[in-house]
Design a protein around this motif. Sequence first.
Motif, PDB file in Angstrom:
ATOM      1  N   PRO A  26       0.782  -1.112  -0.144  1.00  0.00           N
ATOM      2  CA  PRO A  26      -0.005  -0.013  -0.125  1.00  0.00           C
ATOM      3  C   PRO A  26       0.791   1.210  -0.081  1.00  0.00           C
ATOM      4  CG  PRO A  26       0.020  -0.331   2.019  1.00  0.00           C
ATOM      5  CD  PRO A  26       0.822  -1.808   1.267  1.00  0.00           C
ATOM      6  N   LEU A  27       1.909   0.892   0.180  1.00  0.00           N
ATOM      7  CA  LEU A  27       3.221   2.119  -0.004  1.00  0.00           C
ATOM      8  C   LEU A  27       2.671   3.042  -1.341  1.00  0.00           C
ATOM      9  CD1 LEU A  27       6.253   1.153   1.656  1.00  0.00           C
ATOM     10  CD2 LEU A  27       4.515   2.391   2.055  1.00  0.00           C
ATOM     11  N   VAL A  28       2.729   4.492  -0.846  1.00  0.00           N
ATOM     12  CA  VAL A  28       2.678   5.338  -2.792  1.00  0.00           C
ATOM     13  C   VAL A  28       4.017   6.277  -1.929  1.00  0.00           C
ATOM     14  CG1 VAL A  28       0.609   5.419  -2.797  1.00  0.00           C
ATOM     15  CG2 VAL A  28       1.021   7.167  -0.761  1.00  0.00           C
ATOM     16  N   GLU A  29       4.419   6.844  -3.570  1.00  0.00           N
ATOM     17  CA  GLU A  29       5.535   8.095  -3.486  1.00  0.00           C
ATOM     18  C   GLU A  29       6.651   7.120  -2.764  1.00  0.00           C
ATOM     19  OE1 GLU A  29       5.744  11.473  -3.979  1.00  0.00           O
ATOM     20  OE2 GLU A  29       4.013  10.122  -5.255  1.00  0.00           O
ATOM     21  N   ASN A  30       7.675   5.980  -2.970  1.00  0.00           N
ATOM     22  CA  ASN A  30       7.918   5.004  -2.972  1.00  0.00           C
ATOM     23  C   ASN A  30       9.224   6.253  -4.150  1.00  0.00           C
ATOM     24  OD1 ASN A  30       7.590   1.805  -2.098  1.00  0.00           O
ATOM     25  ND2 ASN A  30       5.315   2.412  -3.725  1.00  0.00           N
ATOM     26  N   GLU A  31       9.149   6.469  -5.103  1.00  0.00           N
ATOM     27  CA  GLU A  31      10.686   7.116  -5.404  1.00  0.00           C
ATOM     28  C   GLU A  31      10.808   5.836  -6.043  1.00  0.00           C
ATOM     29  OE1 GLU A  31      12.128   9.402  -8.342  1.00  0.00           O
ATOM     30  OE2 GLU A  31      10.544  10.397  -7.551  1.00  0.00           O
ATOM     31  N   PRO A  32      10.847   4.692  -6.822  1.00  0.00           N
ATOM     32  CA  PRO A  32      11.771   3.676  -7.317  1.00  0.00           C
ATOM     33  C   PRO A  32      12.486   4.210  -7.619  1.00  0.00           C
ATOM     34  CG  PRO A  32       8.583   3.911  -8.131  1.00  0.00           C
ATOM     35  CD  PRO A  32       8.639   4.922  -7.481  1.00  0.00           C
ATOM     36  N   HIS A  33      13.436   3.523  -7.549  1.00  0.00           N
ATOM     37  CA  HIS A  33      15.241   3.984  -8.207  1.00  0.00           C
ATOM     38  C   HIS A  33      15.949   3.110  -8.437  1.00  0.00           C
ATOM     39  CE1 HIS A  33      17.889   7.069  -7.357  1.00  0.00           C
ATOM     40  NE2 HIS A  33      18.251   6.404  -6.792  1.00  0.00           N
ATOM     41  N   HIS A  34      16.624   2.360  -7.511  1.00  0.00           N
ATOM     42  CA  HIS A  34      17.248   1.208  -9.121  1.00  0.00           C
ATOM     43  C   HIS A  34      17.152  -0.027  -8.571  1.00  0.00           C
ATOM     44  CE1 HIS A  34      21.127   4.470  -8.792  1.00  0.00           C
ATOM     45  NE2 HIS A  34      20.091   3.854 -10.168  1.00  0.00           N
ATOM     46  N   MET A  35      16.987  -1.118  -9.543  1.00  0.00           N
ATOM     47  CA  MET A  35      17.543  -2.734  -9.143  1.00  0.00           C
ATOM     48  C   MET A  35      18.822  -3.224  -8.761  1.00  0.00           C
ATOM     49  SD  MET A  35      13.818  -3.598 -11.279  1.00  0.00           S
ATOM     50  CE  MET A  35      14.319  -2.484 -13.069  1.00  0.00           C
ATOM     51  N   GLN A  36      19.425  -4.390  -9.561  1.00  0.00           N
ATOM     52  CA  GLN A  36      20.470  -4.728  -9.111  1.00  0.00           C
ATOM     53  C   GLN A  36      20.848  -4.293 -10.621  1.00  0.00           C
ATOM     54  OE1 GLN A  36      17.574  -7.002  -8.550  1.00  0.00           O
ATOM     55  NE2 GLN A  36      18.485  -9.130  -9.253  1.00  0.00           N
ATOM     56  N   TYR A  37      22.343  -4.295 -10.368  1.00  0.00           N
ATOM     57  CA  TYR A  37      22.708  -4.196 -11.979  1.00  0.00           C
ATOM     58  C   TYR A  37      22.864  -4.939 -13.661  1.00  0.00           C
ATOM     59  CZ  TYR A  37      25.364  -0.356  -9.622  1.00  0.00           C
ATOM     60  OH  TYR A  37      25.416   0.710  -8.409  1.00  0.00           O
ATOM     61  N   VAL A  38      22.878  -5.977 -12.851  1.00  0.00           N
ATOM     62  CA  VAL A  38      22.425  -7.536 -14.452  1.00  0.00           C
ATOM     63  C   VAL A  38      21.684  -8.642 -13.407  1.00  0.00           C
ATOM     64  CG1 VAL A  38      23.786  -9.282 -15.201  1.00  0.00           C
ATOM     65  CG2 VAL A  38      24.511  -6.877 -14.860  1.00  0.00           C
ATOM     66  N   TRP A  39      20.900  -9.202 -14.257  1.00  0.00           N
ATOM     67  CA  TRP A  39      19.804  -9.927 -13.992  1.00  0.00           C
ATOM     68  C   TRP A  39      20.301 -11.875 -14.132  1.00  0.00           C
ATOM     69  CZ3 TRP A  39      16.574 -13.636 -15.754  1.00  0.00           C
ATOM     70  CH2 TRP A  39      15.973 -14.804 -14.853  1.00  0.00           C
ATOM     71  N   ASN A  40      20.389 -12.428 -13.431  1.00  0.00           N
ATOM     72  CA  ASN A  40      20.506 -14.208 -14.014  1.00  0.00           C
ATOM     73  C   ASN A  40      19.725 -14.858 -13.230  1.00  0.00           C
ATOM     74  OD1 ASN A  40      23.769 -13.998 -14.793  1.00  0.00           O
ATOM     75  ND2 ASN A  40      24.526 -12.382 -13.056  1.00  0.00           N
ATOM     76  N   LYS A  41      19.684 -16.258 -14.176  1.00  0.00           N
ATOM     77  CA  LYS A  41      18.908 -17.551 -13.503  1.00  0.00           C
ATOM     78  C   LYS A  41      18.700 -16.875 -11.982  1.00  0.00           C
ATOM     79  CE  LYS A  41      16.619 -21.086 -15.244  1.00  0.00           C
ATOM     80  NZ  LYS A  41      16.798 -22.891 -16.284  1.00  0.00           N
TER      81      LYS A  41
END
Length: 612
Positions: free
Chosen positions: A142-157
């Motif tokens: 239910p959070l609003v105004e998260n200001e989505p920022h970064h994830m990890q740089y690379v994803w692997n299986k």
Amino acid sequence: MRLKSPRWRKLLTGSAALALAAGAITYTGATTSAYADVQVKTDSKTASDGKSYWVQNHLVGSDLAKIKSEGAQRKEWLLVWAGDENVADTAVKDVKNLPGTVAGGLNKVKNALPGPDFLAVIDATKGSSTYGKVVNTATVGPLVENEPHHMQYVWNKGDTVYAGALFAAATYAFDVSALPELKLKGISLPTQTLGGSVPDAYWTLKDGTSYGTYMGGPVVPGPYTYANGQTVVGNGFAGSPGEVVHFGQNGEVLSQTSAATPQGDNSKVCDNLPQLGQATCANPHGIQAREDLNTLVTSDYAEPRNIILDPVKQPSPYLRRPTVRTWDISDRNNPKLKAVSYLPTGPRANDYDPLYREDSAVMETTVTNLPGHKGAFAQSMQGGAVFYTPDITAAEPHWYEVFDDGAANKGFSPNNDSIGASSNAGWIQTSPDDKFLYHAIVGRQKGTLGPDDPGTVGGVYTLNIEKLLAAGPNWAGPGIQTKEQAQNGGGGVLPTLAGAAAINPGTPGAGPHWGTYDHFTLGSDGYYHNTDDVSRFAVSNYFVARSGLDGDHKVNIVNLSPDGGLAVDQSFRDEFTGQVGINFNRKSWPHGDFGNAKPHSELFVVADADLK
């Protein structure tokens, strides 16, 4: 949902603040959409506060049906972590007739009140009939105004996708094994990371856990004692000093470690507001690791409260950081700070305000990958320079300036000058084979260096780094020494410009901030496989709310040739406008008519069943 924190009231203005004060947010416009046949699937988890948190998928049935009709073709996806744009994102210079009205500079905002933030799932399959289509928006609540920022740089299986909420001080952990649908594995709330705030970036380890940087200080001002026994005195939420957090695969906090040194840092170049008894530059932003070398590298960017959370111009250039930290991670759950390195100022350090000296605002760092290479790179956002150390395992790594963004400016536009100051550089990443360095820069805004400054358009460029890395871990410079080298390249073994592509070329200071490379290839067996031969990457044109670096909210794919040449993918087009690049400024999303959104970071991901 009631939000009583004074911090939230500071972050919001006008009608959004009034709505929060009333104790609830009502999402408007959610009942209509340009998308038909949307399938809604919700996955929730109970967090540490005993409340339910969720990800809600909005899968576009018509697109999924088309994908299914294509038969055996397996899919590659681009995940984009994006925030709802609303009145709270308004910069001070654009606020007119507030509170109570939405007018003047606010007319571009589609909704006054906050709407849900989300992960957009975009078809990134080359040759697909739905290439570039948003087939799912997985909203969080239910959070609003998260200001989505970064994830990890690379994803692997098998990796969890870790996604940071800059303003909400939360870290989401997503299960992406069955894309295009997502599930929530867990969420870390601010009460679980009291030793730091303002989460920035993540580096996933081979065991599936992740290190994350929390750029801001302990949540409550005053002394805070970590589990390892270290006690630091901080100046509060979004202040200093920050920390490194070790997360489990479900987003649970395994450890917190302060980035501060016991003796403090250089008070001449490390300001804090309010001032601390021991000055510190410990505000880690970028983070990457070499597990084979048991070494972690973090770069200090800025005391965030006075830069990204406050729309008023920072009062001191020394709230931006010139430092890089190296850590011993032999004990993965107990990182130990080894060294704090001050990057060198360069030949144009005295030409402009100290805010734009070469070592100012060290946003990102990236490690090399191959055995035998021990080096790492770092880049400065305001300084506009690239730095290198040949050996991150050294007790005191020595860093050299090896490239100036000014030397790449003409590659974006012949009208650009060759000044790297205030390039607003962001994403930097070594290629898996250590041949190239990828780098995104927003560009310099008009008037930055004076009233007649025309600014520069930004984009993404590649550097050939083979000669520099071949010099080995004992290379001892010199790096960039003169202004002529800064504007044209240093020569010798120093990196050379291999390619450049302008992004949003019509507007100075509105290029890409972030990016990610695609390291998957479709094999003859019909499955995707990892590859070191990267042929494209994705970039996004947005920085942080109220920072003034807003970009055009587009996500582009850039094709990469074997020699490092770059070209924007002309076939990756918006499904509504038909223009190149996926435009996040739109009325409708699969989750409803919430208007513009702000795309900050992205990842190429393949469902587990389609990846070997």
